[in-house]
Design a protein around this motif. Structure first.
Motif: not given
Length: 111
Positions: A46-53, A55-63
């Motif tokens: 999950i930690a790896i996924a969060e960083v990668i996602l 960077s691709i979709y933006g912090e706001k979207q993933i949060k």
């Protein structure tokens, strides 16, 4: 071409490959690999996924898709997905990460 330039050129053509032959090489034999793979737990995936996602979709979207959940397949791939909030339409981010070596196998976002 002047004789001296030709001699220098010929000398360089032999010295460069020769120096590369005897240059110290970093051996993969000295690389440590944990017995359970580099991505041993859902928390790490999950930690790896969060960083990668992010960077691709933006912090706001993933949060907006938290919590992220991770499931390990029988093939040794962590499938990490976002969570779609109730009454929301659309999809969530999904990333596949190799447990063995941390390779990102697939990244997608549902529509």
């Amino acid at each position: 071409m002047p004789r001296r330039k030709i001699s220098t050129y010929i000398l360089m053509m032999f010295l460069i490959p020769l120096s590369l032959t005897f240059a110290p090489h970093h051996s993969l034999a000295h690389t440590y690999k944990p017995p359970g793979g580099y991505v041993q737990s859902a928390d790490v995936a999950i930690a790896i996924a969060e960083v990668i996602l992010e960077s691709i979709y933006g912090e706001k979207q993933i949060k907006s898709e938290k919590p992220l959940t991770a499931t390990l397949t029988k093939e040794g791939i962590w499938v990490v997905k976002g969570t779609l909030k109730k009454n929301h339409k659309g999809g969530v981010a999904e990333i596949w990460i190799s447990k063995e070596d941390g390779t990102i196998v697939n990244v997608t976002h549902g529509l």
